[in-house]
Write a protein that holds these residues in place. Structure first.
Motif, PDB file in Angstrom:
ATOM      1  N   LYS A  94     -40.764  15.588  27.487  1.00  0.00           N
ATOM      2  CA  LYS A  94     -41.057  14.162  27.306  1.00  0.00           C
ATOM      3  C   LYS A  94     -41.005  13.426  28.644  1.00  0.00           C
ATOM      4  CE  LYS A  94     -39.305  13.582  22.619  1.00  0.00           C
ATOM      5  NZ  LYS A  94     -38.151  13.073  21.859  1.00  0.00           N
ATOM      6  N   LYS A  95     -39.976  13.720  29.456  1.00  0.00           N
ATOM      7  CA  LYS A  95     -39.838  13.070  30.761  1.00  0.00           C
ATOM      8  C   LYS A  95     -41.033  13.384  31.656  1.00  0.00           C
ATOM      9  CE  LYS A  95     -34.838  12.702  31.291  1.00  0.00           C
ATOM     10  NZ  LYS A  95     -33.661  13.310  31.909  1.00  0.00           N
ATOM     11  N   ASN A  96     -41.457  14.645  31.665  1.00  0.00           N
ATOM     12  CA  ASN A  96     -42.598  15.041  32.497  1.00  0.00           C
ATOM     13  C   ASN A  96     -43.878  14.336  32.063  1.00  0.00           C
ATOM     14  OD1 ASN A  96     -41.017  16.684  34.042  1.00  0.00           O
ATOM     15  ND2 ASN A  96     -41.588  18.578  33.008  1.00  0.00           N
ATOM     16  N   GLU A  97     -44.086  14.200  30.756  1.00  0.00           N
ATOM     17  CA  GLU A  97     -45.270  13.496  30.230  1.00  0.00           C
ATOM     18  C   GLU A  97     -45.267  12.044  30.682  1.00  0.00           C
ATOM     19  OE1 GLU A  97     -48.152  14.271  28.494  1.00  0.00           O
ATOM     20  OE2 GLU A  97     -47.509  16.293  29.059  1.00  0.00           O
ATOM     21  N   ALA A  98     -44.092  11.405  30.593  1.00  0.00           N
ATOM     22  CA  ALA A  98     -43.981   9.997  30.997  1.00  0.00           C
ATOM     23  C   ALA A  98     -44.276   9.848  32.487  1.00  0.00           C
ATOM     24  CB  ALA A  98     -42.591   9.468  30.675  1.00  0.00           C
ATOM     25  N   CYS A 111     -24.340  12.683  14.671  1.00  0.00           N
ATOM     26  CA  CYS A 111     -24.453  14.023  15.230  1.00  0.00           C
ATOM     27  C   CYS A 111     -25.464  14.819  14.415  1.00  0.00           C
ATOM     28  CB  CYS A 111     -23.103  14.741  15.191  1.00  0.00           C
ATOM     29  SG  CYS A 111     -21.897  13.977  16.277  1.00  0.00           S
ATOM     30  N   LYS A 112     -26.164  15.717  15.099  1.00  0.00           N
ATOM     31  CA  LYS A 112     -27.203  16.492  14.437  1.00  0.00           C
ATOM     32  C   LYS A 112     -27.000  17.972  14.734  1.00  0.00           C
ATOM     33  CE  LYS A 112     -32.178  16.356  13.740  1.00  0.00           C
ATOM     34  NZ  LYS A 112     -33.429  15.702  14.106  1.00  0.00           N
ATOM     35  N   ILE A 113     -27.295  18.799  13.732  1.00  0.00           N
ATOM     36  CA  ILE A 113     -27.215  20.243  13.930  1.00  0.00           C
ATOM     37  C   ILE A 113     -28.572  20.693  14.445  1.00  0.00           C
ATOM     38  CG2 ILE A 113     -26.948  22.468  12.780  1.00  0.00           C
ATOM     39  CD1 ILE A 113     -25.109  21.073  10.749  1.00  0.00           C
ATOM     40  N   LEU A 114     -28.577  21.245  15.680  1.00  0.00           N
ATOM     41  CA  LEU A 114     -29.845  21.719  16.251  1.00  0.00           C
ATOM     42  C   LEU A 114     -29.590  22.721  17.352  1.00  0.00           C
ATOM     43  CD1 LEU A 114     -29.875  19.906  19.068  1.00  0.00           C
ATOM     44  CD2 LEU A 114     -30.868  18.212  17.595  1.00  0.00           C
ATOM     45  N   ASP A 115     -30.661  23.364  17.827  1.00  0.00           N
ATOM     46  CA  ASP A 115     -30.576  24.318  18.932  1.00  0.00           C
ATOM     47  C   ASP A 115     -30.591  23.495  20.216  1.00  0.00           C
ATOM     48  OD1 ASP A 115     -30.816  26.252  20.834  1.00  0.00           O
ATOM     49  OD2 ASP A 115     -32.612  27.194  20.002  1.00  0.00           O
ATOM     50  N   TYR A 116     -29.460  23.461  20.947  1.00  0.00           N
ATOM     51  CA  TYR A 116     -29.332  22.590  22.117  1.00  0.00           C
ATOM     52  C   TYR A 116     -30.319  22.951  23.221  1.00  0.00           C
ATOM     53  CZ  TYR A 116     -27.345  19.897  25.917  1.00  0.00           C
ATOM     54  OH  TYR A 116     -27.186  19.024  26.960  1.00  0.00           O
ATOM     55  N   GLY A 117     -30.551  24.234  23.453  1.00  0.00           N
ATOM     56  CA  GLY A 117     -31.500  24.674  24.483  1.00  0.00           C
ATOM     57  C   GLY A 117     -32.892  24.148  24.198  1.00  0.00           C
ATOM     58  N   LYS A 118     -33.311  24.249  22.939  1.00  0.00           N
ATOM     59  CA  LYS A 118     -34.640  23.752  22.535  1.00  0.00           C
ATOM     60  C   LYS A 118     -34.711  22.232  22.672  1.00  0.00           C
ATOM     61  CE  LYS A 118     -37.866  24.582  18.759  1.00  0.00           C
ATOM     62  NZ  LYS A 118     -38.008  25.141  17.406  1.00  0.00           N
ATOM     63  N   PHE A 119     -33.614  21.540  22.293  1.00  0.00           N
ATOM     64  CA  PHE A 119     -33.535  20.085  22.375  1.00  0.00           C
ATOM     65  C   PHE A 119     -33.686  19.626  23.824  1.00  0.00           C
ATOM     66  CE2 PHE A 119     -30.593  16.429  23.072  1.00  0.00           C
ATOM     67  CZ  PHE A 119     -31.273  15.473  22.340  1.00  0.00           C
ATOM     68  N   LYS A 120     -32.976  20.315  24.742  1.00  0.00           N
ATOM     69  CA  LYS A 120     -33.022  19.969  26.154  1.00  0.00           C
ATOM     70  C   LYS A 120     -34.434  20.187  26.712  1.00  0.00           C
ATOM     71  CE  LYS A 120     -29.847  20.391  29.972  1.00  0.00           C
ATOM     72  NZ  LYS A 120     -28.824  21.163  30.637  1.00  0.00           N
ATOM     73  N   PHE A 121     -35.070  21.277  26.287  1.00  0.00           N
ATOM     74  CA  PHE A 121     -36.432  21.595  26.730  1.00  0.00           C
ATOM     75  C   PHE A 121     -37.406  20.505  26.284  1.00  0.00           C
ATOM     76  CE2 PHE A 121     -40.552  23.639  25.737  1.00  0.00           C
ATOM     77  CZ  PHE A 121     -40.916  23.999  27.018  1.00  0.00           C
TER      78      PHE A 121
END
Length: 173
Positions: free
Chosen positions: A77-81, A62-72
């Motif tokens: 990445k998906k769009n680039e692919a 598990c990682k401590i991070l801003d979930y909204g930023k992570f999702k963005f």
């Protein structure tokens, strides 16, 4: 009775129901294995979310991070692919059994262009009237096409009669 809705994406905060997790803090440093409740408290202190990154590990990471930023970032990445992928199209070239040399060369040039673009080419050889009495002429023409494009394309569908036409599909090498 309806099943509860399934949540998309990684589990976070109170959704993480394992007793112990391997914690990575917001700076990317490994904090070690600790109880889930302590990891959630550490995330709340930092004002961020605890997100399960590798759920099938033992213990889960598990990682401590801003979930909204992570999702963005994931969406980006998906769009680039998706931008980088090429959809292979099937282009069709129509020929006749008694095609002239110059006309054949024009068709061959466009077939070369299709192969350079990474598309497949379907060659349709249409017979009309008495031409149908000599399918060997059509076969001879398709063998010529096959030989001319041997270095740049491979035969995916061998020449075959289908009604009044003979069809062959070539794919780029």
């Amino acid at each position: 009775m309806q099943a509860p809705p399934v949540k998309e994406g990684p589990r976070m905060n109170q959704d993480i129901r394992v007793p112990r997790v391997l914690l990575i803090d917001q700076h990317g440093e490994k904090q070690g294995v600790m109880p889930t409740s302590a990891a959630i408290e550490a995330a709340e202190e930092a004002g961020l979310d605890l997100v399960e990154i590798v759920p099938n590990a033992d213990p889960p990471v598990c990682k401590i991070l801003d979930y909204g930023k992570f999702k963005f970032q994931e969406q980006k990445k998906k769009n680039e692919a998706r931008k980088k992928q090429k959809v292979v199209e099937l282009k069709e070239i129509k020929l006749r059994p008694n095609i002239d040399d110059h006309d054949y060369d024009v068709k061959a040039r466009s077939m070369h262009r299709f192969f350079e673009e990474g598309d497949k080419v379907k060659i349709t050889l249409r017979f009309r009237g008495r031409e149908l009495a000599h399918p060997e002429l059509g076969m001879k023409l398709l063998q010529k096409v096959k030989a001319d494009f041997e270095p740049v394309a491979k035969v995916e569908y061998e020449p075959r009669m289908e009604g009044r036409q003979m069809i062959m599909i070539l794919a780029p090498r």
